[in-house]
Structures are given as C-alpha cells and as structure tokens.
Design a protein around this motif. Sequence first.
Motif, PDB file in Angstrom:
ATOM      1  N   LYS A  82       0.430   8.798 -12.169  1.00  0.00           N
ATOM      2  CA  LYS A  82       0.488   7.745 -12.759  1.00  0.00           C
ATOM      3  C   LYS A  82       0.672   6.897 -11.457  1.00  0.00           C
ATOM      4  O   LYS A  82       0.630   5.597 -11.483  1.00  0.00           O
ATOM      5  CB  LYS A  82       1.863   7.682 -13.598  1.00  0.00           C
ATOM      6  N   ASP A  83       1.154   7.533 -10.157  1.00  0.00           N
ATOM      7  CA  ASP A  83       1.120   6.766  -8.987  1.00  0.00           C
ATOM      8  C   ASP A  83      -0.287   6.284  -8.609  1.00  0.00           C
ATOM      9  O   ASP A  83      -0.341   5.211  -8.236  1.00  0.00           O
ATOM     10  CB  ASP A  83       1.580   7.809  -7.839  1.00  0.00           C
ATOM     11  N   LEU A  84      -1.129   7.072  -8.849  1.00  0.00           N
ATOM     12  CA  LEU A  84      -2.728   6.734  -8.610  1.00  0.00           C
ATOM     13  C   LEU A  84      -3.269   5.854  -9.384  1.00  0.00           C
ATOM     14  O   LEU A  84      -4.087   5.130  -8.746  1.00  0.00           O
ATOM     15  CB  LEU A  84      -3.355   8.036  -8.478  1.00  0.00           C
ATOM     16  N   MET A  85      -2.675   5.683 -10.621  1.00  0.00           N
ATOM     17  CA  MET A  85      -3.182   4.481 -11.274  1.00  0.00           C
ATOM     18  C   MET A  85      -2.495   3.106 -11.308  1.00  0.00           C
ATOM     19  O   MET A  85      -2.825   2.308 -11.807  1.00  0.00           O
ATOM     20  CB  MET A  85      -3.081   5.100 -12.977  1.00  0.00           C
ATOM     21  N   SER A  86      -1.614   3.245 -10.347  1.00  0.00           N
ATOM     22  CA  SER A  86      -0.777   2.106 -10.330  1.00  0.00           C
ATOM     23  C   SER A  86      -1.095   1.193  -8.840  1.00  0.00           C
ATOM     24  O   SER A  86      -1.246   1.835  -7.835  1.00  0.00           O
ATOM     25  CB  SER A  86       0.498   2.247 -10.272  1.00  0.00           C
ATOM     26  N   LYS A  87      -1.299  -0.011  -8.719  1.00  0.00           N
ATOM     27  CA  LYS A  87      -1.628  -0.684  -7.568  1.00  0.00           C
ATOM     28  C   LYS A  87      -0.487  -0.826  -6.674  1.00  0.00           C
ATOM     29  O   LYS A  87      -0.595  -1.096  -5.332  1.00  0.00           O
ATOM     30  CB  LYS A  87      -2.013  -2.058  -7.727  1.00  0.00           C
ATOM     31  N   ASN A  88       0.938  -0.424  -7.313  1.00  0.00           N
ATOM     32  CA  ASN A  88       1.936  -0.593  -6.440  1.00  0.00           C
ATOM     33  C   ASN A  88       2.149   0.565  -5.365  1.00  0.00           C
ATOM     34  O   ASN A  88       2.515   0.126  -4.284  1.00  0.00           O
ATOM     35  CB  ASN A  88       3.170  -0.230  -7.465  1.00  0.00           C
ATOM     36  N   LEU A  89       1.070   1.544  -5.779  1.00  0.00           N
ATOM     37  CA  LEU A  89       1.101   2.539  -4.577  1.00  0.00           C
ATOM     38  C   LEU A  89       0.278   1.913  -3.196  1.00  0.00           C
ATOM     39  O   LEU A  89       1.009   2.128  -2.111  1.00  0.00           O
ATOM     40  CB  LEU A  89       0.592   3.717  -4.811  1.00  0.00           C
ATOM     41  N   GLU A  90      -0.710   1.469  -3.428  1.00  0.00           N
ATOM     42  CA  GLU A  90      -1.422   0.902  -2.317  1.00  0.00           C
ATOM     43  C   GLU A  90      -0.663  -0.240  -1.523  1.00  0.00           C
ATOM     44  O   GLU A  90      -0.655  -0.253  -0.442  1.00  0.00           O
ATOM     45  CB  GLU A  90      -2.745   0.446  -2.663  1.00  0.00           C
ATOM     46  N   ASN A  91       0.111  -1.134  -2.354  1.00  0.00           N
ATOM     47  CA  ASN A  91       0.816  -2.203  -1.974  1.00  0.00           C
ATOM     48  C   ASN A  91       1.963  -1.688  -0.947  1.00  0.00           C
ATOM     49  O   ASN A  91       2.272  -1.958   0.075  1.00  0.00           O
ATOM     50  CB  ASN A  91       1.360  -3.173  -2.738  1.00  0.00           C
ATOM     51  N   GLN A  92       2.444  -0.592  -1.650  1.00  0.00           N
ATOM     52  CA  GLN A  92       3.730   0.110  -0.806  1.00  0.00           C
ATOM     53  C   GLN A  92       3.328   0.677   0.469  1.00  0.00           C
ATOM     54  O   GLN A  92       3.967   0.763   1.498  1.00  0.00           O
ATOM     55  CB  GLN A  92       4.527   1.052  -1.626  1.00  0.00           C
ATOM     56  N   LEU A  93       2.339   1.551   0.341  1.00  0.00           N
ATOM     57  CA  LEU A  93       1.501   2.350   1.525  1.00  0.00           C
ATOM     58  C   LEU A  93       1.286   1.092   2.621  1.00  0.00           C
ATOM     59  O   LEU A  93       1.662   1.308   3.601  1.00  0.00           O
ATOM     60  CB  LEU A  93       0.476   3.042   0.932  1.00  0.00           C
TER      61      LEU A  93
END
Length: 541
Positions: A368-379
């Motif tokens: 679910k992390d990988l399916m969320s754009k929030n991950l890339e934004n946070q990284l």
Amino acid sequence: MFILAVTLIIIGIVFLVSGLAQAKKICAQTQHTGWRWLSLLIACFILGYSLVLGSLLIDKTVDPILFGLSMILFSGSIFVFMVTKFSLSTIQQLHMLAQEEKHNALHDPLTALPNRKHCIETVNFLVEDNIPFQLMLIDVVNFKQVNDGMGHFCGDQLLIQIGHRARSHLRKGDFIARIGGDEFVVVMPNQSMDHAFDIAHKINQSLKRPFSIDGFELTSSVIVGIGSYPKDGACVEQIINAADVAMYWAKTHGNEVASFSAHMSQDARRKLQISRQIDQAIENNEFQLFYQPIICLEHNIVCSYEALMRWLDEDGKPITPSDFIAIAEQSNKITSITEWMLDKVASDIEQLITAGIHCPVHVNLSAKDLMSKNLENQLSRLAFLNKNFVKMVVLEITETTAINRLRSPATLLERLKQMGFRISLDDFGTGFSSLSLLRDLPVDQIKIDQSFVYQMQKNERNRSIVANSISLAHGLGYTVVSEGVEHEEVVNILREYGCDYVQGYYFSPALPLERAINWTLSRDTVHYETLAQKRVKKTAP
C-alpha cells in the motif's frame, strides 16, 4: 359611476377570498393563533363587502360618498391580499430553508445518502418498534489507494458511484447510509440473513464492473460485515459493533462477507482495538525503531542495519509486529506507520553519522505504500532536507506482498532509483515469480528468506536453493543478504557459497539505536580505530 363602484367591490371581494385562502394555508403551516384571528377578520370583511354590494344593487344609485367608500374597500382588499400573499411566500421560503437544513443535517453532502446521524435515528426507530432487521457494514477495499494515487476528485466520484450501485440492489423499505470515509451501512427490516448475504454478494459483483471516472476505468470491491437484530444486540451500538467485528473477521480471513458470531468476537475485538490504537500510538510516540545489524562476510564488519518496528502500548505491554503490521495493512493504516518510520530513520541517520557510522539503513515498504504517491513525495522531501538520506537508506520491497499487487512495478522502482535509492528485494524465493522479478525489476540486492537459511546445515535441499540463488543473483549483478542466521556453521556455509551479507540472532537481535551504535563500535573496534587514524592523517598539516 354605479357600474365602476359595483365592479370595484366585486374585485375587492375576490381579493379578500384569495387572501382568506392564503391565510388558511398560513394557519395550517404555522398553527399560530394570530393568523386564525386574522382569517376570521377577513371572513367578516367578505361579509361586510357583500352587504355593501347588496345595498348598491338594491338602490342602483351611487352618490360620491358611496363611490369613495367603494374605492376605500377596493384598496383595503388589495392590502389584505398583498399582506397574506407575501406572508405566505415568506413563510414557505423559511419552511423550505428549514427543510433543506434538516435534510443537510441528516444527509451526506457528497453522495446525498443519509449520514451517520440519520442512520442511528432510523435504527433506533426499528429497535423501539421491535422490528427485526439485518445491518450490513460495508468497507470499500481500495478507496485510500484511489484517493491518494489519483486525487480527491476521483476518490469522491468513486464513492458517489458506489453509493448509486449499492442502492440499486435494495428493495423498497431498505435503507442505505454513508457513515463516514469509505464506510456505508445498509439496513434491511424484516429480512433474513440469507437475503443479506445475497445482497452483499450482488453489491460486490456490481462494484467489480469498471467505473468510468475522469477518463480512467477503475474497479472496486467491498468487505461486508453483518449484524442481526435482535440476535446480536439490543441497541444500535451493539448491532453496529457486531457488524464491525464481522467485517474485520472477513478482512483477516480473506472473505468478502461475514455475519457476526460469538466465536469471532474476542480475537476480532482485540484486532479492532489495535487498529484504533495505531493513530493514537503515532501521536503519543509509542512506536520505537530497533536496528538489527547486517554483517559483511568478506570484512566481518557491520555494513548496514535493518530498521524494525516495536510497539509498547500506553500500559507498557508489547504488541508484536506480527500482530500490528498485519492489522495496519488490513485497516489501511500502514502508510501512516511508514511515514512515521521514514521520518524517524531520517533523524536516526544523523545520530549514526555523528557516531562515525556510515552504514545504510534498510526500510521495509508495504504494497500500500508503493501504491500511494505520498511515498515518493515524502522521500523527495526527506532527500531535500537531508543530503545523506538517499545514500543512507535502502528500500526493501517484499516480494510476496508488494510486487505481485503492483500494475507496473518496474516503472515505480525506476523512479525510486532515479532519486538515488537502492532497492532490495526482500523474502526472495517465497513468491511465485522470483525469476521473472530478477529479470525485469531494477533491484540492487536480494534477501534470501530465512525459511531457506534456517537449519541449512541439516537440509541439503535448502543448501542447494541458497547456493543457486546466490550464483544467479551474482550473475545478474546483485548482492545477496541471507536472513535468519542463527548458527556459526550456517555462516561458514554461506561464506563458502560467496554470500555477501548475513543477518540474524547469531550476531545480534534488533537493538535500540544507542545500543546498536555501542554494539557496532565495540564489535568493530579495530575497523573504527583505523578509520579514525586515517581521518587524523588527512587533517594533519
């Protein structure tokens, strides 16, 4: 003059009759005593106008005084008509506004379905009248991923269309409400449990047909828990809680629909409690990060760590990762945990560097992390704030849960690698597509699952699988980590096979950051003394 006077009085009577009709409507809507008296007064006016008209018709003569009286009566009737007309119009507008406010208070503004308050009131009425019913609690499976990945507009449109499709399967007298987020409730009075299961399956099948939203085609599904009145409770809270427990049981057991029964209550309630505690745990800083060292076999030094979550609840009792990680996945709260974890790792990296340890940290990511754009934004944000973050973090992607659920994993991983992150494929060998993943995905490293490493010294098949996995990975240019090492004999076998890195209890369990730093500096004293001497020589004049 006679005809004009008669005409004015007749028109005046018509206006009064119309005014009386409007005054009666006002009485019916307001039930106010003042308007009843006004209606009676208008009726008396009509009687008086009629007597004047009769007198004129009998005499058939009109002097200036009578003509003036007819003008006054005509004007008075217009006044009465206008007062009642505008009063009725104002009262109707106020009534419509009140009805609109009442509707808004009881309905969800997005889907136009009844809201939680309306739902509670409806169920209360059924309970008070002792009418048996089935209550279905419906949770949309992929709403958060759509909302995060495609934006709030697409998420809102998905909820609207789900509401329409679900309602199309209900009978007259059934009730559907959106009670918050991605949860809906359906109440079916005087219906059997079999009927409820049938409706739940029909709703699920209809949601698996594509939705057309903003040029995209999406499919969805739901998990349904069913509570029954009076079998599962005597009040609204008990019935909804029973449906909630049944829904959670369905999630954990891979079912689409489940009805409440006593056997699922204790375990499901504990899991439900943990799910509800996760947000509180993040706010209260109850989560902790422990670090398990990863050893380089060639140089026999610590070369990296794996960050592992630990949780002590507010009473100080430990909740095992095997419990809360799975629950967080099922309740869509894993992304919040990952956000906290990445922020914490970014902070801890600074402490490692201050201690002179430049070993990267492995961070596990869920599907679910990988399916969320929030991950890339946070990284991206953390990389911008901390220049060491990218080179000090390795992203671990679990083969069995993450990769198989992504539509285009290679594209996503390429973007992460372009940002500078290294990718490690965790639990290698436990999935069904390991070889194709090695061929297609831009990973840097594989981690051989501990199920193959465990007691490898006694199991020839495990030794063969591990040896060939290491050879294959090296042939593709990847490094290899073996997990779950607990015996020196296994370390020697892995060194013989050319394994690059190992981790496990033979070396160290996961430790709090300060203990991990002290353990590393103590174990690799010679290595860090040599590094210190080199730094001194470089700075010497």
